[in-house]
Design a protein around this motif. Structure first.
Motif, PDB file in Angstrom:
ATOM      1  N   THR A 127      17.406 -38.392 -17.889  1.00 13.23           N
ATOM      2  CA  THR A 127      16.031 -38.558 -17.420  1.00 13.23           C
ATOM      3  C   THR A 127      15.229 -37.317 -17.779  1.00 13.23           C
ATOM      4  OG1 THR A 127      16.840 -39.878 -15.571  1.00 13.23           O
ATOM      5  CG2 THR A 127      14.566 -39.110 -15.464  1.00 13.23           C
ATOM      6  N   GLY A 128      14.371 -37.453 -18.767  1.00 15.99           N
ATOM      7  CA  GLY A 128      13.587 -36.326 -19.236  1.00 15.99           C
ATOM      8  C   GLY A 128      12.142 -36.392 -18.770  1.00 15.99           C
ATOM      9  N   ASN A 129      11.327 -35.567 -19.373  1.00 16.88           N
ATOM     10  CA  ASN A 129       9.877 -35.598 -19.178  1.00 16.88           C
ATOM     11  C   ASN A 129       9.239 -34.904 -20.375  1.00 16.88           C
ATOM     12  OD1 ASN A 129      10.058 -32.798 -18.672  1.00 16.88           O
ATOM     13  ND2 ASN A 129      10.152 -33.104 -16.463  1.00 16.88           N
ATOM     14  N   VAL A 130       7.963 -34.584 -20.274  1.00 20.36           N
ATOM     15  CA  VAL A 130       7.230 -34.066 -21.429  1.00 20.36           C
ATOM     16  C   VAL A 130       7.582 -32.613 -21.772  1.00 20.36           C
ATOM     17  CG1 VAL A 130       5.256 -33.120 -20.171  1.00 20.36           C
ATOM     18  CG2 VAL A 130       4.900 -34.134 -22.450  1.00 20.36           C
ATOM     19  N   LEU A 131       8.331 -31.925 -20.912  1.00 19.79           N
ATOM     20  CA  LEU A 131       8.514 -30.482 -21.070  1.00 19.79           C
ATOM     21  C   LEU A 131       9.260 -30.079 -22.330  1.00 19.79           C
ATOM     22  CD1 LEU A 131       9.247 -29.438 -17.381  1.00 19.79           C
ATOM     23  CD2 LEU A 131       7.140 -29.071 -18.687  1.00 19.79           C
ATOM     24  N   ASN A 132      10.013 -30.978 -22.946  1.00 20.37           N
ATOM     25  CA  ASN A 132      10.661 -30.609 -24.209  1.00 20.37           C
ATOM     26  C   ASN A 132       9.653 -30.499 -25.342  1.00 20.37           C
ATOM     27  OD1 ASN A 132      10.451 -33.546 -24.152  1.00 20.37           O
ATOM     28  ND2 ASN A 132      11.595 -33.498 -26.079  1.00 20.37           N
ATOM     29  N   GLU A 133       8.467 -31.046 -25.147  1.00 13.92           N
ATOM     30  CA  GLU A 133       7.403 -30.978 -26.159  1.00 13.92           C
ATOM     31  C   GLU A 133       6.246 -30.090 -25.750  1.00 13.92           C
ATOM     32  OE1 GLU A 133       5.883 -34.801 -27.127  1.00 13.92           O
ATOM     33  OE2 GLU A 133       7.561 -35.304 -28.427  1.00 13.92           O
ATOM     34  N   LYS A 134       6.002 -29.988 -24.448  1.00 17.23           N
ATOM     35  CA  LYS A 134       4.779 -29.339 -23.990  1.00 17.23           C
ATOM     36  C   LYS A 134       5.052 -28.381 -22.832  1.00 17.23           C
ATOM     37  CE  LYS A 134       0.205 -30.529 -22.147  1.00 17.23           C
ATOM     38  NZ  LYS A 134      -0.555 -29.858 -23.210  1.00 17.23           N
ATOM     39  N   PRO A 135       4.956 -27.078 -23.035  1.00 11.95           N
ATOM     40  CA  PRO A 135       5.109 -26.136 -21.921  1.00 11.95           C
ATOM     41  C   PRO A 135       3.987 -26.325 -20.902  1.00 11.95           C
ATOM     42  CG  PRO A 135       5.277 -25.022 -24.041  1.00 11.95           C
ATOM     43  CD  PRO A 135       4.741 -26.392 -24.309  1.00 11.95           C
ATOM     44  N   LEU A 136       4.348 -26.313 -19.634  1.00  9.86           N
ATOM     45  CA  LEU A 136       3.359 -26.455 -18.571  1.00  9.86           C
ATOM     46  C   LEU A 136       3.551 -25.336 -17.554  1.00  9.86           C
ATOM     47  CD1 LEU A 136       3.549 -30.317 -17.924  1.00  9.86           C
ATOM     48  CD2 LEU A 136       1.746 -29.071 -19.127  1.00  9.86           C
ATOM     49  N   PRO A 137       2.477 -24.811 -16.992  1.00 10.80           N
ATOM     50  CA  PRO A 137       2.600 -23.713 -16.026  1.00 10.80           C
ATOM     51  C   PRO A 137       3.395 -24.132 -14.800  1.00 10.80           C
ATOM     52  CG  PRO A 137       0.366 -24.633 -16.033  1.00 10.80           C
ATOM     53  CD  PRO A 137       1.080 -25.223 -17.202  1.00 10.80           C
ATOM     54  N   GLY A 138       4.276 -23.224 -14.348  1.00 12.32           N
ATOM     55  CA  GLY A 138       5.056 -23.488 -13.155  1.00 12.32           C
ATOM     56  C   GLY A 138       6.364 -24.214 -13.394  1.00 12.32           C
TER      57      GLY A 138
END
Length: 234
Positions: A137-148
């Protein structure tokens, strides 16, 4: 009867997936720190994903008590400590390592243990028409760094690489499939809130019942199913 093992069973994705696979005829084993589901229906194995040295023992217990899983879903995750505002959200080395264990080390070892089981099922002629499937179960973080989300993002990047490697380099000639599943908004924006358990369960089951490897990075929305979204959407 095919077996599904779900690691990390919360109130949304994990629970919905257990119900969906059981309804589809799978015997479903669940592993997490806390028992949430009826153990008479879903055999429960206490497991802390922060302890990667326990992964092999978990699979051994499941093999003996339930059967070798045709499907392994890794749904556990660890977020940053509540209240941390630093850019790198690192409290101390021990805490940082534990979160990396949950988000990167344990899912990679789980994939390795899953494959051992897949190979054994294949050698015994016990794989069904859907082959065998590992889902993270992933999310967008492998493509897009997000604060926090520093440490969570490192974990997603690491495991995304492991999944891509297995899907494209590891077992291309086998009826094994590997997926990094990422729910998005219908336009492709990151799913910041309201992750849909039932939609995940539907996608997981569809992937598990198809013996052919699909797109390893399986981005989808509840409304439209799989969609290849443009990168860097806000």
């Amino acid at each position: 009867m095919p077996v599904a093992l779900i690691i990390g069973v919360g109130a949304a994705v994990g629970s919905a997936s257990a119900e969906a696979f059981a309804a589809a005829g799978y015997k479903v084993a669940v592993a997490s720190r806390t028992q949430r589901l009826d153990s008479s229906k879903f055999p429960f194995f206490e497991f802390d994903a922060a302890e990667p040295t326990h992964v092999a023992a978990l699979f051994e217990k499941v093999h003996k008590e339930v059967g070798i899983p045709d499907v392994v879903i890794y749904n556990a995750y660890a977020t940053s400590p509540i209240g941390r505002t630093e850019v790198l959200d690192i409290d101390n080395a021990e805490g940082f390592q534990k979160r990396l264990n949950v988000n990167a080390v344990s899912p990679t070892i789980a994939a390795n243990e899953a494959v051992k089981g897949f190979l054994e099922l294949e050698s015994q002629g016990k794989l069904g028409s859907g082959g065998a499937t590992y889902i993270f179960t992933g999310n967008v973080l492998n493509e897009k760094p997000l604060p926090g989300f520093f440490t969570l993002g490192i974990g997603k990047v690491t495991t995304a690489y492991a999944v891509e490697y297995l899907a494209t380099q590891g077992y291309k000639e086998k009826p094994f499939s590997f997926y990094y599943v990422d729910e998005r908004e219908s336009e492709g924006r990151p799913m910041y809130n309201g992750v849909n358990g039932d939609a995940h369960a539907k996608v997981f089951l569809e992937l598990a019942q198809n013996s052919k490897q699909g797109p390893w990075q399986y981005t989808f929305s509840k409304e439209n199913g799989y969609t290849l979204f443009a990168k860097n959407l806000e």
